[in-house]
Scaffold this motif. Structure first.
Motif, PDB file in Angstrom:
ATOM      1  N   ASP A 264      32.189  42.377  37.125  1.00  0.00           N
ATOM      2  CA  ASP A 264      31.216  41.327  36.823  1.00  0.00           C
ATOM      3  C   ASP A 264      30.158  41.937  35.916  1.00  0.00           C
ATOM      4  OD1 ASP A 264      29.156  39.481  36.773  1.00  0.00           O
ATOM      5  OD2 ASP A 264      29.101  39.152  38.923  1.00  0.00           O
ATOM      6  N   ASP A 265      30.272  41.680  34.604  1.00  0.00           N
ATOM      7  CA  ASP A 265      29.403  42.378  33.657  1.00  0.00           C
ATOM      8  C   ASP A 265      27.942  41.933  33.708  1.00  0.00           C
ATOM      9  OD1 ASP A 265      29.608  39.875  32.520  1.00  0.00           O
ATOM     10  OD2 ASP A 265      30.637  40.539  30.706  1.00  0.00           O
ATOM     11  N   ALA A 266      27.643  40.863  34.446  1.00  0.00           N
ATOM     12  CA  ALA A 266      26.252  40.431  34.584  1.00  0.00           C
ATOM     13  C   ALA A 266      25.652  40.845  35.924  1.00  0.00           C
ATOM     14  CB  ALA A 266      26.151  38.913  34.425  1.00  0.00           C
TER      15      ALA A 266
ATOM     16  N   ARG B 232      30.824  29.600  39.666  1.00  0.00           N
ATOM     17  CA  ARG B 232      31.720  29.944  40.780  1.00  0.00           C
ATOM     18  C   ARG B 232      32.495  31.235  40.504  1.00  0.00           C
ATOM     19  NH1 ARG B 232      33.942  27.274  45.300  1.00  0.00           N
ATOM     20  NH2 ARG B 232      35.443  28.682  46.249  1.00  0.00           N
ATOM     21  N   GLU B 233      32.885  31.473  39.258  1.00  0.00           N
ATOM     22  CA  GLU B 233      33.700  32.650  38.990  1.00  0.00           C
ATOM     23  C   GLU B 233      32.944  33.955  39.212  1.00  0.00           C
ATOM     24  OE1 GLU B 233      32.445  30.959  34.865  1.00  0.00           O
ATOM     25  OE2 GLU B 233      33.173  30.193  36.806  1.00  0.00           O
ATOM     26  N   ARG B 234      31.623  33.908  39.306  1.00  0.00           N
ATOM     27  CA  ARG B 234      30.849  35.118  39.589  1.00  0.00           C
ATOM     28  C   ARG B 234      30.475  35.226  41.073  1.00  0.00           C
ATOM     29  NH1 ARG B 234      29.817  37.893  35.033  1.00  0.00           N
ATOM     30  NH2 ARG B 234      29.565  36.762  33.059  1.00  0.00           N
TER      31      ARG B 234
ATOM     32  N   ASP C 216      39.710  36.181  45.477  1.00  0.00           N
ATOM     33  CA  ASP C 216      40.684  35.816  44.443  1.00  0.00           C
ATOM     34  C   ASP C 216      41.999  35.321  45.036  1.00  0.00           C
ATOM     35  OD1 ASP C 216      38.916  36.675  42.387  1.00  0.00           O
ATOM     36  OD2 ASP C 216      39.502  38.754  42.791  1.00  0.00           O
ATOM     37  N   GLY C 217      42.082  35.221  46.361  1.00  0.00           N
ATOM     38  CA  GLY C 217      43.321  34.812  47.011  1.00  0.00           C
ATOM     39  C   GLY C 217      43.525  33.313  47.036  1.00  0.00           C
ATOM     40  N   PRO C 218      44.729  32.881  47.356  1.00  0.00           N
ATOM     41  CA  PRO C 218      45.068  31.456  47.305  1.00  0.00           C
ATOM     42  C   PRO C 218      44.354  30.603  48.351  1.00  0.00           C
ATOM     43  CG  PRO C 218      46.872  32.735  48.263  1.00  0.00           C
ATOM     44  CD  PRO C 218      45.883  33.718  47.734  1.00  0.00           C
ATOM     45  N   SER C 219      43.916  31.202  49.462  1.00  0.00           N
ATOM     46  CA  SER C 219      43.279  30.412  50.511  1.00  0.00           C
ATOM     47  C   SER C 219      41.753  30.496  50.484  1.00  0.00           C
ATOM     48  CB  SER C 219      43.787  30.860  51.886  1.00  0.00           C
ATOM     49  OG  SER C 219      43.514  32.237  52.099  1.00  0.00           O
ATOM     50  N   ALA C 220      41.203  31.116  49.426  1.00  0.00           N
ATOM     51  CA  ALA C 220      39.757  31.320  49.365  1.00  0.00           C
ATOM     52  C   ALA C 220      38.987  30.008  49.284  1.00  0.00           C
ATOM     53  CB  ALA C 220      39.408  32.206  48.174  1.00  0.00           C
TER      54      ALA C 220
END
Length: 323
Positions: free
Chosen positions: A257-259, A186-188, A109-113
């Protein structure tokens, strides 16, 4: 540069080699990586040095800093970790591993990920895991042709598990309302340190575990790291330790992550197929390298290991009480 006083081999894995470089200023680890090939085009040096710099920038000090790199020579110089292998992990060691894995995933979740690439051989759907497993099996067939016991295991136990596990994964997908061949968004995805375990760790005198070998680092489904924790035959954990660590990680990820649990139940057995094939390959190599017409004791031990992975996957259900 440092005036070098001594260079000595210091181990390495199946692919890369480590040398200890000694100089008046101190010691360093020189790691020589395989050059990319048509069969394996991965730039292992670039992946690992980028991963190490990323983690250090994110505040993770349990990894060696990169001192220098010579990409044209496929060599990197890392700070030397003066530590000992973790032969018998304790609860303290497990706690450090758990904290480290959670911290790496939190860096997603960081800016350089975005500077981190997808992991080599990432698996973003159950269908992709099966595709890679079948590709892995096809590549193994020539080695099995001359290895009678591994070949018998492959066409018997493994083939039955391949069929049963794929069918169960598809049924799990239907029950969970998931599309079997759809990559996760991507968000998962999370940044993961694949091939993680105490086989890639050193403990220094202050009791701190330092984690090594990040050639498979990158974005992937977090199901991959939890599956590897519970299935990896070389990570140095006892079965109860592996299950406990995997279950704690799974609970932590599921809160974000609910899935996740549905994907984990769907894919764990498929990753078991991958690990069984990795062990089966070693069994075939051992038998093929043994004397003519003489089965290797170690090859049969590896077959037992591969069979145990499949047997475990057949009965274990993530998120439930398992005897």
């Amino acid at each position: 540069g440092w005036p070098v006083e001594r260079i000595a081999p210091a181990g390495g894995g199946a692919n890369s080699r480590i040398f200890k470089v000694e100089a008046a200023q101190g010691s360093a680890a020189m790691k020589r990586y395989p050059a990319p090939t048509a069969q394996d085009p991965r730039d292992r040096l670039a992946v690992e040095t980028r991963a190490l710099r990323f983690m250090r920038a994110g505040g993770l000090t349990q990894t060696p800093p990169v001192l220098a790199a010579a990409p044209d020579r496929h060599v990197a110089f890392l700070s030397w970790i003066d530590g000992a292998p973790v032969a018998s992990p304790t609860a303290e060691h497990l706690g450090q591993a758990e904290t480290f894995l959670k911290a790496v995933m939190a860096l997603s979740d960081g800016p350089s990920a975005d500077a981190i690439d997808p992991a080599p051989r990432c698996c973003l759907s159950p269908a992709e895991i099966i595709r890679q497993v079948d590709q892995q099996a096809d590549a193994l067939r020539p080695a099995l042709a001359a290895a009678s016991a591994p070949q018998a295991f492959f066409v018997g136990d493994y083939a039955a598990a391949r069929s049963a596990f794929a069918d169960r994964a598809k049924a799990d997908a239907r029950r969970a309302g998931l599309v079997f061949d759809a990559p996760i968004p991507r968000e998962r995805m999370r940044i993961l340190p694949a091939d993680f375990g105490f086989h890639n760790a050193l403990e220094t005198e202050d009791g701190v575990c330092h984690f090594l070998d990040f050639e498979y680092f990158g974005w992937d489904d977090s199901v991959k790291i939890v599956s590897d924790v519970i299935l990896h035959p070389g990570h140095g954990l006892s079965p109860p330790q592996a299950r406990g660590l995997a279950e704690r990680l799974a609970s932590w990820i599921a809160m974000r992550d609910d899935a996740f649990m549905a994907r984990y139940r769907m894919s764990l057995r498929l990753f078991g197929l991958r690990w069984a094939l990795i062990v089966l390959k070693k069994a075939a190599e051992m038998q093929n390298n043994s004397k003519k017409n003489q089965d290797s004791h170690f090859a049969h031990a590896k077959l037992d290991e591969a069979r145990a992975i499949l047997d475990f996957c057949a009965v274990y259900t993530p998120g439930r009480i398992n005897d």
